[in-house]
Enzyme design. Structure first.
Site, mmCIF file in Angstrom:
data_model
loop_
_atom_site.group_PDB
_atom_site.id
_atom_site.type_symbol
_atom_site.label_atom_id
_atom_site.label_comp_id
_atom_site.label_asym_id
_atom_site.label_seq_id
_atom_site.Cartn_x
_atom_site.Cartn_y
_atom_site.Cartn_z
ATOM 1 N N LYS A 119 35.961 8.670 65.107
ATOM 2 C CA LYS A 119 35.895 10.296 64.037
ATOM 3 C C LYS A 119 34.434 10.556 64.215
ATOM 4 O O LYS A 119 33.102 9.691 63.604
ATOM 5 C CB LYS A 119 35.806 9.538 62.355
ATOM 6 C CG LYS A 119 35.732 10.712 61.491
ATOM 7 C CD LYS A 119 36.384 9.418 60.098
ATOM 8 C CE LYS A 119 35.394 8.955 58.973
ATOM 9 N NZ LYS A 119 34.223 10.353 58.513
ATOM 10 N N ASP A 126 36.016 15.101 61.044
ATOM 11 C CA ASP A 126 36.364 15.240 60.419
ATOM 12 C C ASP A 126 35.123 16.465 59.759
ATOM 13 O O ASP A 126 33.421 15.703 59.043
ATOM 14 C CB ASP A 126 35.788 13.658 59.879
ATOM 15 C CG ASP A 126 35.766 13.675 57.792
ATOM 16 O OD1 ASP A 126 36.263 14.102 57.396
ATOM 17 O OD2 ASP A 126 34.866 12.651 57.534
ATOM 18 N N LYS A 178 36.009 18.244 57.091
ATOM 19 C CA LYS A 178 36.447 18.921 55.828
ATOM 20 C C LYS A 178 36.827 20.399 55.486
ATOM 21 O O LYS A 178 35.609 20.828 54.914
ATOM 22 C CB LYS A 178 35.468 17.849 54.769
ATOM 23 C CG LYS A 178 35.656 16.194 55.232
ATOM 24 C CD LYS A 178 34.904 15.488 53.674
ATOM 25 C CE LYS A 178 35.362 14.844 53.408
ATOM 26 N NZ LYS A 178 34.774 13.518 54.992
ATOM 27 N N ASP A 237 36.743 26.975 52.873
ATOM 28 C CA ASP A 237 36.593 28.149 52.753
ATOM 29 C C ASP A 237 38.211 28.978 52.936
ATOM 30 O O ASP A 237 38.959 28.827 52.641
ATOM 31 C CB ASP A 237 35.852 28.682 54.211
ATOM 32 C CG ASP A 237 34.797 29.161 53.982
ATOM 33 O OD1 ASP A 237 34.975 30.630 53.713
ATOM 34 O OD2 ASP A 237 33.923 29.409 54.214
ATOM 35 N N THR A 246 36.522 10.694 46.772
ATOM 36 C CA THR A 246 36.271 9.081 45.805
ATOM 37 C C THR A 246 34.742 8.804 45.318
ATOM 38 O O THR A 246 34.462 8.536 44.266
ATOM 39 C CB THR A 246 36.271 8.295 47.119
ATOM 40 O OG1 THR A 246 35.482 8.712 48.400
ATOM 41 C CG2 THR A 246 37.730 8.285 47.025
ATOM 42 N N ARG A 301 31.498 -0.329 58.714
ATOM 43 C CA ARG A 301 30.261 -0.907 58.558
ATOM 44 C C ARG A 301 30.524 -1.602 59.104
ATOM 45 O O ARG A 301 29.978 -2.880 59.361
ATOM 46 C CB ARG A 301 29.712 -0.648 57.506
ATOM 47 C CG ARG A 301 28.663 0.212 56.838
ATOM 48 C CD ARG A 301 28.299 0.756 55.917
ATOM 49 N NE ARG A 301 29.156 1.656 55.799
ATOM 50 C CZ ARG A 301 28.988 1.719 53.915
ATOM 51 N NH1 ARG A 301 28.113 1.608 53.309
ATOM 52 N NH2 ARG A 301 30.142 2.765 53.011
HETATM 53 O O1 C5P Z 1 34.179 1.042 56.380
HETATM 54 P P1 C5P Z 1 32.878 2.330 56.078
HETATM 55 O O2 C5P Z 1 32.330 2.214 54.262
HETATM 56 O O3 C5P Z 1 31.760 2.027 56.750
HETATM 57 O O4 C5P Z 1 33.460 3.578 56.397
HETATM 58 C C1 C5P Z 1 32.268 4.895 56.080
HETATM 59 C C2 C5P Z 1 33.587 5.956 56.120
HETATM 60 O O5 C5P Z 1 34.633 6.102 56.142
HETATM 61 C C3 C5P Z 1 32.684 7.031 56.582
HETATM 62 O O6 C5P Z 1 32.403 8.185 58.016
HETATM 63 C C4 C5P Z 1 33.197 8.347 55.547
HETATM 64 O O7 C5P Z 1 32.984 9.208 55.610
HETATM 65 C C5 C5P Z 1 34.534 7.931 55.243
HETATM 66 N N1 C5P Z 1 34.920 7.617 54.197
HETATM 67 C C6 C5P Z 1 34.830 7.254 53.325
HETATM 68 N N2 C5P Z 1 35.274 7.440 51.725
HETATM 69 C C7 C5P Z 1 36.015 8.204 51.543
HETATM 70 C C8 C5P Z 1 36.965 9.221 52.721
HETATM 71 C C9 C5P Z 1 36.164 8.856 54.028
HETATM 72 O O8 C5P Z 1 33.781 6.175 52.695
HETATM 73 N N3 C5P Z 1 37.340 8.376 50.560
#
Ligand code: C5P
Length: 245
Positions: free
Chosen positions: A36, A64, A66, A69, A120, A217
């Site tokens: 991503k 990604d 998003k 517009d 979120t 992570r």
């Molecule tokens: O697994 P980790 O928490 O590190 O993942 C973070 C990724 O997930 C980020 O790229 C974030 O944009 C995406 N993400 C998120 N929560 C959401 C939608 C996408 O953390 N509701």
């Protein structure tokens, strides 16, 4: 084509630039289904980062962006993004049904639209401040479902949704939408929930109907990221086998 357990994994390259991102691309390209690329990396490096990931192969790309517009702008931006040969591009439901429909019309080749329903990071208080009706602020999942249905009606291929909403959306929209779940934490993960509020394990996300899992992570901060991705794929394989029984 048969989907391998590793193909369910989307690794977010939440990294500032090419030099920081490419070592992960090289380590993980054979162990995840997609990378991503988000706003930070794309704004910093532009389309050449897409080409560099594609040249490393075989993992595909989820851009990604998003997009949010007016319909004509969303349509042209989606069309430009799809020319890079990426698999998914995100469009924000806040742009409205016409913008989603315009993007769906502009889709070229293999590029599919994923709708982002409600960020979120927005809680009841934030949605009240934005002027949403009580019906939606007191139960945000109603707003998520309303928007997921709108996205499907507009021709989007799927949506990004939290683990908690997977089963509800799958139940309401059926099998032919792609559901992508972030906020995934394997039970063995050495990282805790971090800033994710509603986490689920890979196994539970698959059982609830996810087609793809965004896992950052827990893989990135593991002592051996490729090994961590393999462990996640094993857990996914067990969950798929269980679901097929
Ligand atoms: O697994 P980790 O928490 O590190 O993942 C973070 C990724 O997930 C980020 O790229 C974030 O944009 C995406 N993400 C998120 N929560 C959401 C939608 C996408 O953390 N509701």
């Amino acid at each position: 084509m048969k989907k391998d357990p590793k193909d369910y994994i989307i690794f977010p390259l939440d990294l500032p630039d090419y030099d920081a991102a490419m070592p992960y691309v090289e380590k993980l390209a054979s162990h995840v289904g997609l990378f991503k690329v988000g706003l930070e990396l794309f704004i910093s490096e532009g389309p050449p980062i897409i080409k560099a990931i594609q040249d490393t192969g075989p993992a595909e790309i989820f851009l990604d962006l998003k997009l949010h517009d007016i319909p004509a702008t969303v349509q042209k931006a989606f069309s430009a993004a799809s020319r890079h040969g990426v698999r998914f591009v995100t469009v924000h439901c806040d742009a409205g049904e016409e913008a989603l429909r315009a993007a769906a019309k502009a889709g070229q080749g293999k590029t599919q639209i994923l709708a982002v329903t409600v960020l979120t990071s927005l809680d009841t208080g934030a949605l009240k401040n934005l002027g949403y009706e009580k019906n939606y602020t007191e139960d945000i999942s109603r707003l998520v479902l309303l928007r997921a249905k709108m996205a499907k009606r507009a021709g989007c291929h799927g949506m990004v949704c939290s683990g908690r909403e997977l089963a509800k959306i799958r139940g309401a929209l059926g099998r032919d939408v792609v559901l992508v779940a972030p906020g995934i934490r394997p039970s063995w993960s050495i990282v805790d929930a971090d800033d994710q509020k509603r986490i689920v394990t890979p196994e539970n996300a698959i059982k609830a109907g996810a087609d793809y899992l965004v896992i950052g992570r827990p893989i990135r901060n593991a002592p051996d990221p490729a090994d961590a991705a393999k462990k996640v794929a094993e857990e996914i394989e067990k969950a798929i086998t269980h679901a097929q029984k």
